[in-house]
Design an enzyme around this catalytic site. Structure first.
Site, PDB file in Angstrom:
ATOM      1  N   GLU A   1       3.028  -3.559 -36.706  1.00 43.68           N
ATOM      2  CA  GLU A   1       2.159  -4.018 -37.781  1.00 43.68           C
ATOM      3  C   GLU A   1       1.799  -2.893 -38.742  1.00 43.68           C
ATOM      4  O   GLU A   1       1.794  -1.715 -38.378  1.00 43.68           O
ATOM      5  CB  GLU A   1       0.904  -4.658 -37.200  1.00 43.68           C
ATOM      6  CG  GLU A   1       0.183  -3.763 -36.228  1.00 43.68           C
ATOM      7  CD  GLU A   1      -0.868  -4.515 -35.426  1.00 43.68           C
ATOM      8  OE1 GLU A   1      -0.513  -5.494 -34.752  1.00 43.68           O
ATOM      9  OE2 GLU A   1      -2.028  -4.112 -35.501  1.00 43.68           O
TER      10      GLU A   1
ATOM     11  N   CYS B   1      -1.443   1.582 -44.015  1.00 46.20           N
ATOM     12  CA  CYS B   1      -1.560   2.179 -42.693  1.00 46.20           C
ATOM     13  C   CYS B   1      -0.258   1.856 -41.951  1.00 46.20           C
ATOM     14  O   CYS B   1       0.071   0.698 -41.727  1.00 46.20           O
ATOM     15  CB  CYS B   1      -2.784   1.541 -42.036  1.00 46.20           C
ATOM     16  SG  CYS B   1      -3.091   2.084 -40.398  1.00 46.20           S
TER      17      CYS B   1
ATOM     18  N   CYS C   1       2.214   2.200 -27.665  1.00 49.36           N
ATOM     19  CA  CYS C   1       1.814   3.606 -27.583  1.00 49.36           C
ATOM     20  C   CYS C   1       1.654   3.974 -26.113  1.00 49.36           C
ATOM     21  O   CYS C   1       1.162   3.180 -25.313  1.00 49.36           O
ATOM     22  CB  CYS C   1       0.492   3.828 -28.318  1.00 49.36           C
ATOM     23  SG  CYS C   1      -0.015   5.571 -28.299  1.00 49.36           S
TER      24      CYS C   1
ATOM     25  N   CYS D   1      -5.331   5.056 -24.841  1.00 48.36           N
ATOM     26  CA  CYS D   1      -6.774   5.230 -25.055  1.00 48.36           C
ATOM     27  C   CYS D   1      -7.466   3.920 -24.663  1.00 48.36           C
ATOM     28  O   CYS D   1      -6.975   2.838 -24.984  1.00 48.36           O
ATOM     29  CB  CYS D   1      -7.068   5.575 -26.510  1.00 48.36           C
ATOM     30  SG  CYS D   1      -6.232   7.083 -27.016  1.00 48.36           S
TER      31      CYS D   1
ATOM     32  N   CYS E   1      -8.241   1.049 -27.327  1.00 51.89           N
ATOM     33  CA  CYS E   1      -7.266   0.756 -28.384  1.00 51.89           C
ATOM     34  C   CYS E   1      -6.279  -0.330 -27.973  1.00 51.89           C
ATOM     35  O   CYS E   1      -5.717  -0.291 -26.873  1.00 51.89           O
ATOM     36  CB  CYS E   1      -6.514   2.051 -28.719  1.00 51.89           C
ATOM     37  SG  CYS E   1      -5.158   1.810 -29.861  1.00 51.89           S
TER      38      CYS E   1
ATOM     39  N   GLY F   1       0.908   3.519 -32.469  1.00 47.48           N
ATOM     40  CA  GLY F   1       1.714   4.654 -32.002  1.00 47.48           C
ATOM     41  C   GLY F   1       1.095   6.004 -32.277  1.00 47.48           C
ATOM     42  O   GLY F   1       0.147   6.137 -33.046  1.00 47.48           O
ATOM     43  N   GLU F   2       1.645   7.004 -31.587  1.00 49.11           N
ATOM     44  CA  GLU F   2       1.184   8.381 -31.747  1.00 49.11           C
ATOM     45  C   GLU F   2       2.246   9.124 -32.575  1.00 49.11           C
ATOM     46  O   GLU F   2       3.315   9.482 -32.056  1.00 49.11           O
ATOM     47  CB  GLU F   2       0.987   9.010 -30.364  1.00 49.11           C
ATOM     48  CG  GLU F   2       0.760  10.501 -30.352  1.00 49.11           C
ATOM     49  CD  GLU F   2      -0.299  10.994 -31.343  1.00 49.11           C
ATOM     50  OE1 GLU F   2      -1.428  10.510 -31.301  1.00 49.11           O
ATOM     51  OE2 GLU F   2       0.026  11.870 -32.161  1.00 49.11           O
TER      52      GLU F   2
ATOM     53  N   SER G   1      -2.484  10.897 -38.444  1.00 53.33           N
ATOM     54  CA  SER G   1      -3.582  10.939 -37.480  1.00 53.33           C
ATOM     55  C   SER G   1      -3.008  11.155 -36.074  1.00 53.33           C
ATOM     56  O   SER G   1      -2.006  10.554 -35.713  1.00 53.33           O
ATOM     57  CB  SER G   1      -4.334   9.608 -37.539  1.00 53.33           C
ATOM     58  OG  SER G   1      -5.310   9.538 -36.540  1.00 53.33           O
TER      59      SER G   1
ATOM     60  N   SER H   1      -8.124  12.506 -34.036  1.00 54.76           N
ATOM     61  CA  SER H   1      -8.991  11.479 -33.436  1.00 54.76           C
ATOM     62  C   SER H   1      -9.758  12.143 -32.302  1.00 54.76           C
ATOM     63  O   SER H   1      -9.218  12.335 -31.214  1.00 54.76           O
ATOM     64  CB  SER H   1      -8.145  10.331 -32.879  1.00 54.76           C
ATOM     65  OG  SER H   1      -7.452   9.710 -33.917  1.00 54.76           O
ATOM     66  N   LEU H   2     -11.004  12.485 -32.572  1.00 54.90           N
ATOM     67  CA  LEU H   2     -11.761  13.233 -31.568  1.00 54.90           C
ATOM     68  C   LEU H   2     -12.487  12.290 -30.599  1.00 54.90           C
ATOM     69  O   LEU H   2     -12.270  12.329 -29.398  1.00 54.90           O
ATOM     70  CB  LEU H   2     -12.734  14.186 -32.277  1.00 54.90           C
ATOM     71  CG  LEU H   2     -13.118  15.419 -31.485  1.00 54.90           C
ATOM     72  CD1 LEU H   2     -11.913  16.225 -31.042  1.00 54.90           C
ATOM     73  CD2 LEU H   2     -14.046  16.320 -32.313  1.00 54.90           C
ATOM     74  N   HIS H   3     -13.354  11.462 -31.131  1.00 50.74           N
ATOM     75  CA  HIS H   3     -13.995  10.371 -30.379  1.00 50.74           C
ATOM     76  C   HIS H   3     -14.850  10.790 -29.189  1.00 50.74           C
ATOM     77  O   HIS H   3     -15.354   9.937 -28.448  1.00 50.74           O
ATOM     78  CB  HIS H   3     -12.987   9.323 -29.898  1.00 50.74           C
ATOM     79  CG  HIS H   3     -12.055   8.827 -30.956  1.00 50.74           C
ATOM     80  ND1 HIS H   3     -12.359   8.833 -32.296  1.00 50.74           N
ATOM     81  CD2 HIS H   3     -10.817   8.286 -30.878  1.00 50.74           C
ATOM     82  CE1 HIS H   3     -11.344   8.340 -32.983  1.00 50.74           C
ATOM     83  NE2 HIS H   3     -10.404   7.997 -32.154  1.00 50.74           N
TER      84      HIS H   3
ATOM     85  N   ASN I   1     -14.124  -1.228 -33.901  1.00 52.43           N
ATOM     86  CA  ASN I   1     -13.670  -2.614 -34.098  1.00 52.43           C
ATOM     87  C   ASN I   1     -13.452  -3.243 -32.732  1.00 52.43           C
ATOM     88  O   ASN I   1     -12.618  -2.738 -31.971  1.00 52.43           O
ATOM     89  CB  ASN I   1     -12.291  -2.620 -34.774  1.00 52.43           C
ATOM     90  CG  ASN I   1     -12.376  -2.758 -36.264  1.00 52.43           C
ATOM     91  OD1 ASN I   1     -13.181  -3.512 -36.789  1.00 52.43           O
ATOM     92  ND2 ASN I   1     -11.527  -2.021 -36.947  1.00 52.43           N
TER      93      ASN I   1
ATOM     94  N   CYS J   1      -5.873  -0.891 -34.971  1.00 56.43           N
ATOM     95  CA  CYS J   1      -4.432  -0.791 -34.779  1.00 56.43           C
ATOM     96  C   CYS J   1      -3.971  -1.497 -33.510  1.00 56.43           C
ATOM     97  O   CYS J   1      -4.593  -1.413 -32.480  1.00 56.43           O
ATOM     98  CB  CYS J   1      -3.980   0.668 -34.816  1.00 56.43           C
ATOM     99  SG  CYS J   1      -4.460   1.642 -33.403  1.00 56.43           S
TER     100      CYS J   1
HETATM  101  N1  SAH Z   1      -2.282   7.586 -32.332  1.00 53.61           N
HETATM  102  C1  SAH Z   1      -2.904   8.135 -33.467  1.00 53.61           C
HETATM  103  C2  SAH Z   1      -2.790   7.289 -34.721  1.00 53.61           C
HETATM  104  C3  SAH Z   1      -2.927   5.812 -34.538  1.00 53.61           C
HETATM  105  S1  SAH Z   1      -4.526   5.244 -34.112  1.00 53.61           S
HETATM  106  C4  SAH Z   1      -4.358   8.440 -33.165  1.00 53.61           C
HETATM  107  O1  SAH Z   1      -4.835   8.046 -32.107  1.00 53.61           O
HETATM  108  O2  SAH Z   1      -4.980   9.109 -33.985  1.00 53.61           O
HETATM  109  C5  SAH Z   1      -5.413   5.479 -35.644  1.00 53.61           C
HETATM  110  C6  SAH Z   1      -6.892   5.531 -35.479  1.00 53.61           C
HETATM  111  O3  SAH Z   1      -7.411   4.244 -35.123  1.00 53.61           O
HETATM  112  C7  SAH Z   1      -7.344   6.491 -34.380  1.00 53.61           C
HETATM  113  O4  SAH Z   1      -8.386   7.308 -34.853  1.00 53.61           O
HETATM  114  C8  SAH Z   1      -7.815   5.542 -33.325  1.00 53.61           C
HETATM  115  O5  SAH Z   1      -8.719   6.145 -32.457  1.00 53.61           O
HETATM  116  C9  SAH Z   1      -8.412   4.428 -34.142  1.00 53.61           C
HETATM  117  N2  SAH Z   1      -8.659   3.187 -33.399  1.00 53.61           N
HETATM  118  C10 SAH Z   1      -7.933   2.655 -32.405  1.00 53.61           C
HETATM  119  N3  SAH Z   1      -8.494   1.502 -31.966  1.00 53.61           N
HETATM  120  C11 SAH Z   1      -9.605   1.303 -32.725  1.00 53.61           C
HETATM  121  C12 SAH Z   1     -10.615   0.318 -32.737  1.00 53.61           C
HETATM  122  N4  SAH Z   1     -10.575  -0.712 -31.921  1.00 53.61           N
HETATM  123  N5  SAH Z   1     -11.625   0.454 -33.638  1.00 53.61           N
HETATM  124  C13 SAH Z   1     -11.640   1.492 -34.514  1.00 53.61           C
HETATM  125  N6  SAH Z   1     -10.722   2.460 -34.536  1.00 53.61           N
HETATM  126  C14 SAH Z   1      -9.711   2.375 -33.643  1.00 53.61           C
HETATM  127 FE1  SF4 Z   2      -2.199   5.488 -29.009  1.00 52.93          FE
HETATM  128 FE2  SF4 Z   2      -3.764   6.323 -31.025  1.00 52.93          FE
HETATM  129 FE3  SF4 Z   2      -4.215   3.964 -29.802  1.00 52.93          FE
HETATM  130 FE4  SF4 Z   2      -4.697   6.226 -28.500  1.00 52.93          FE
HETATM  131  S1  SF4 Z   2      -5.732   5.487 -30.365  1.00 52.93           S
HETATM  132  S2  SF4 Z   2      -3.623   4.423 -27.659  1.00 52.93           S
HETATM  133  S3  SF4 Z   2      -3.061   7.513 -29.238  1.00 52.93           S
HETATM  134  S4  SF4 Z   2      -2.437   4.503 -31.011  1.00 52.93           S
END
Ligand code: SAH
Ligand code: SF4
Length: 458
Positions: free
Chosen positions: A191, A212, A219, A223, A226, A266-267, A298, A321-323, A396, A439
């Site tokens: 997507e 995007c 992936c 995480c 996600c 994806g990463e 990212s 993506s620190l989180h 989200n 995503c």
């Molecule tokens: N894998 C890479 C890029 C794809 S994810 C990464 O993790 O950075 C892109 C961004 O979307 C990341 O910052 C991820 O943490 C965030 N993301 C994933 N799921 C989400 C959600 N449910 N709500 C908000 N942001 C989310």
């Molecule tokens: Fe993969 Fe990024 Fe989602 Fe983590 S946040 S599962 S690295 S797509």
């Protein structure tokens, strides 16, 4: 590993299935694909198994459209499989991989094409004509390149494929975030999200239409919050498939995209070679011509690749993506933190910032997990160390996951602590909450709903 129906219900079918898969065409199975495939551009393979646990999957055999006997075998396997097993575990994969024996048109790089034309005795200025047709006039085949000699067109057509990417679903409307689900040539789903121009904060029109882009199917990094990681990793996208997402979306929306973020499924840094190829095409004046400052990658924090990026010349922005601002909190939601804990990750970031330029941090706010005052103070320390700006993103919700976003008041408090410590932090009023824009969500919903009838039938 596989859950099966009661033995009596389908043992005969299963026996037939195992006979089929254990006795495919042994000669072809052993034939090295690169040697066989160019002669059979329509070759495809069946891959059975869990790509993560038994990577790269158990390749049973491959079938050729050209060979009716093989084709019958392949179709038999495909037909029997769903009726053998009641519940296919989510990690189970039967994918028909259309081997990309020919590279795709939208992965062409001007300089490489010029070299290859020169080698075969054709004029190298043709390369620029061809990239203009592909990236400026956006034609999908060499037939349409009317100022090229017929012979050259025919030769190139044997070397490159027309890109194949079908739009399966579009969610959202023209003036809000749109989410587009694509089916790839091997039936996998990915997507992309289009975030159109909208009034900016102070009323003036924003000049940005952002896309995007996904970099992988699924992936592997898992995480906890996600949707993309929920069903594991299937395969990397190639450079052409990343570029094609932009081309298809511009075609569909009629709008010119001027900002690209690799924040889809994806990463990206786990698929670095293809990513850099795509960025080169997206950025080049002969390609899509989008400035490096408008391309952001990212990452969830792959420390070695961050160092690698610091050492090479390609320009684009990097977002981390620190989180979580401590190993305890980050490790709870991001398994990658076990491999590259904050100490290792931040040293790689120091190196990147020293050699290249600033990076930004993405920080999703998840209620009760990473939204405490203490985390905000720790985050401020990290941001100051790297002179990084922080994008706070309210979480989200993802169907089937327990996490939720904090109240607006908590989000603002978190932001105010960062600001009090002298850190620039924006709080995104993110778009697309109602259309599964995080995503991986749309793909997950679609693939689940597509799987459901097949499973309940058996
Ligand atoms: N894998 C890479 C890029 C794809 S994810 C990464 O993790 O950075 C892109 C961004 O979307 C990341 O910052 C991820 O943490 C965030 N993301 C994933 N799921 C989400 C959600 N449910 N709500 C908000 N942001 C989310
Ligand atoms: Fe993969 Fe990024 Fe989602 Fe983590 S946040 S599962 S690295 S797509």
């Amino acid at each position: 590993m596989l859950e099966t129906r009661s033995a009596s219900a389908c043992s005969a079918t299963r026996r037939r299935f195992y006979r089929l898969v254990s006795n495919p065409f042994p000669v072809l199975k052993l034939a090295p694909l690169p040697r066989v495939a160019p002669r059979y551009p329509r070759a495809f393979a069946f891959c059975l198994g869990d790509p993560l646990r038994s990577a790269p999957g158990f390749l049973i055999s491959f079938a050729l459209f050209a060979n009716p006997e093989l084709r019958r075998w392949a179709l038999d396997v495909e037909r029997l499989l769903p009726s053998c097993f009641l519940n296919l575990p989510s990690s189970f994969l039967l994918s028909r991989v259309d081997f990309r024996v020919k590279p795709s048109l939208t992965g062409i790089i001007l300089e490489e094409l010029a070299d290859s034309l020169r080698e075969r005795g054709a004029a190298s200025y043709r390369a620029k004509q061809i990239t203009d047709w592909i990236y400026k006039k956006r034609v999908g085949s060499f037939d349409a390149m009317t100022d090229l000699p017929h012979k050259l067109r025919a030769e190139l057509a044997t070397e490159f494929d027309a890109p194949m990417m079908d739009v399966v679903r579009v969610l959202g409307s023209k003036d809000t975030t749109q989410k587009i689900l694509f089916r790839l040539r091997d039936q996998n789903l990915i997507e992309s999200v289009l975030i159109p121009a909208s009034p900016a904060l102070y009323g003036q029109p924003s000049d940005r239409r952002t896309i995007c882009v996904s970099s992988q199917v699924g992936c592997a990094y898992g995480c906890k919050f996600c949707a993309s990681g929920l069903e594991g990793w299937t395969r990397n996208l190639d450079g052409a498939e990343m570029v094609q997402q932009l081309i298809e979306i511009e075609k569909k929306s009629g709008e010119k995209i001027d900002n690209v973020v690799f924040m889809g499924m994806g990463e990206p840094l786990a698929n670095l070679k293809n990513l850099l190829r795509a960025i080169r095409i997206i950025n080049a004046p002969w390609g899509l011509g989008i400035g490096a400052r408008h391309i952001t990658v990212s990452t969830s924090g792959l420390a070695p690749q961050i160092r690698e990026l610091a050492n090479q010349s390609m320009q684009f922005r990097l977002a981390l993506s620190l989180h979580g601002a401590t190993d305890e909190v980050r490790g709870q939601i991001m398994p990658v933190n076990r491999r590259y804990p904050l100490k290792v990750l931040l040293e790689a970031c120091d190196y990147y910032v020293a050699k290249k330029r600033r990076m930004t941090f993405e920080y999703i706010l998840i209620a009760g997990v990473n939204d405490t005052d203490e985390q905000a103070r720790e985050l401020a320390k990290i941001a100051r160390r790297l002179s990084a700006k922080i994008n706070l993103i309210p979480y989200n919700t993802v169907e089937g996951l327990e996490w939720s976003r904090p109240s607006r008041a908590r989000q603002e408090k978190f932001q105010s602590i960062l600001r009090k410590h002298g850190v620039i932090a924006t709080l995104r009023r993110e778009k697309g909450h109602d259309i599964a824009a995080a995503c991986g969500q749309l793909r997950l919903q679609t693939s689940r709903s597509m799987k459901a009838p097949a499973i309940s039938k058996t």
